[in-house]
Design a protein around this motif. Structure first.
Motif, mmCIF file in Angstrom:
data_model
loop_
_atom_site.group_PDB
_atom_site.id
_atom_site.type_symbol
_atom_site.label_atom_id
_atom_site.label_comp_id
_atom_site.label_asym_id
_atom_site.label_seq_id
_atom_site.Cartn_x
_atom_site.Cartn_y
_atom_site.Cartn_z
ATOM 1 N N GLU A 67 4.480 54.589 -57.806
ATOM 2 C CA GLU A 67 5.844 55.335 -57.643
ATOM 3 C C GLU A 67 5.997 55.942 -56.409
ATOM 4 N N ASP A 68 4.608 55.959 -55.447
ATOM 5 C CA ASP A 68 4.752 56.524 -54.172
ATOM 6 C C ASP A 68 5.167 55.725 -52.857
ATOM 7 N N GLN A 72 -0.793 51.032 -51.737
ATOM 8 C CA GLN A 72 -1.339 51.410 -53.028
ATOM 9 C C GLN A 72 -2.756 51.458 -53.263
ATOM 10 N N SER A 131 7.786 60.998 -49.635
ATOM 11 C CA SER A 131 6.518 61.150 -50.565
ATOM 12 C C SER A 131 5.592 62.214 -49.740
ATOM 13 N N TRP A 151 4.532 66.141 -50.023
ATOM 14 C CA TRP A 151 3.259 66.671 -50.334
ATOM 15 C C TRP A 151 2.819 67.483 -49.114
ATOM 16 N N LEU A 191 3.086 53.484 -48.293
ATOM 17 C CA LEU A 191 3.530 54.802 -48.851
ATOM 18 C C LEU A 191 4.827 55.408 -48.133
ATOM 19 N N VAL A 218 -2.802 57.178 -53.802
ATOM 20 C CA VAL A 218 -1.305 56.508 -53.689
ATOM 21 C C VAL A 218 -1.052 55.521 -54.748
ATOM 22 N N LYS A 219 -0.151 55.971 -55.447
ATOM 23 C CA LYS A 219 0.203 55.460 -56.812
ATOM 24 C C LYS A 219 1.527 54.215 -56.583
ATOM 25 N N LYS A 241 -4.729 63.010 -52.154
ATOM 26 C CA LYS A 241 -3.685 62.248 -52.784
ATOM 27 C C LYS A 241 -4.197 60.791 -53.105
#
Length: 129
Positions: A12-13, A62, A24, A28, A20, A9-10, A7
């Protein structure tokens, strides 16, 4: 243990601290663990029964790429116990461990049913020509 799922990390996470958000990550993990359990038990109907202590070891930020590793550690009559580790893909630094995630094999009426599995099955063993 193989680390397959990754994944990115964006924004929105992230939580308000810029790292993080644990919720979230747990979402996952539960999804990945359920898929692993379904593949091991050859049944699309499994439910999460139990998750042991969740040990957050470090944070992800991020832009980090994380990877999840899951392996079966015990086969019960109707259950499957898994171990999970999440780590940073680049640095290999551990982010989280969960010693026990238990899934139960169920039928169409949501009743536990035996799965008759006793050992890990690998995908290369399942899809032979």
């Amino acid at each position: 243990m193989n680390f397959h799922t990754r994944k990115w990390v964006k924004p929105e996470d992230l939580n308000p601290n810029g790292t993080l958000f644990g919720g979230s990550l747990l979402k996952w993990i539960d999804e990945e663990a359920a898929i692993y359990a379904m593949c091991q038990l050859d049944n699309k109907k499994v439910v999460t029964k139990y998750m042991s202590e969740i040990n957050f070891v470090s944070s992800a930020r991020q832009g980090d790429i994380i990877e999840m590793g899951i392996i079966a550690t015990d086969f019960g009559t109707t259950s499957l116990t898994l171990f999970c580790e999440v780590r940073n893909k680049i640095t290999r630094q551990s982010i989280l461990t969960i010693n026990k995630i238990v899934f139960v094999n169920i039928d169409e009426n949501f009743n536990p049913v035996p799965h008759y599995k006793t050992e890990i099955t690998y995908s290369q063993d399942k899809f032979k020509d």
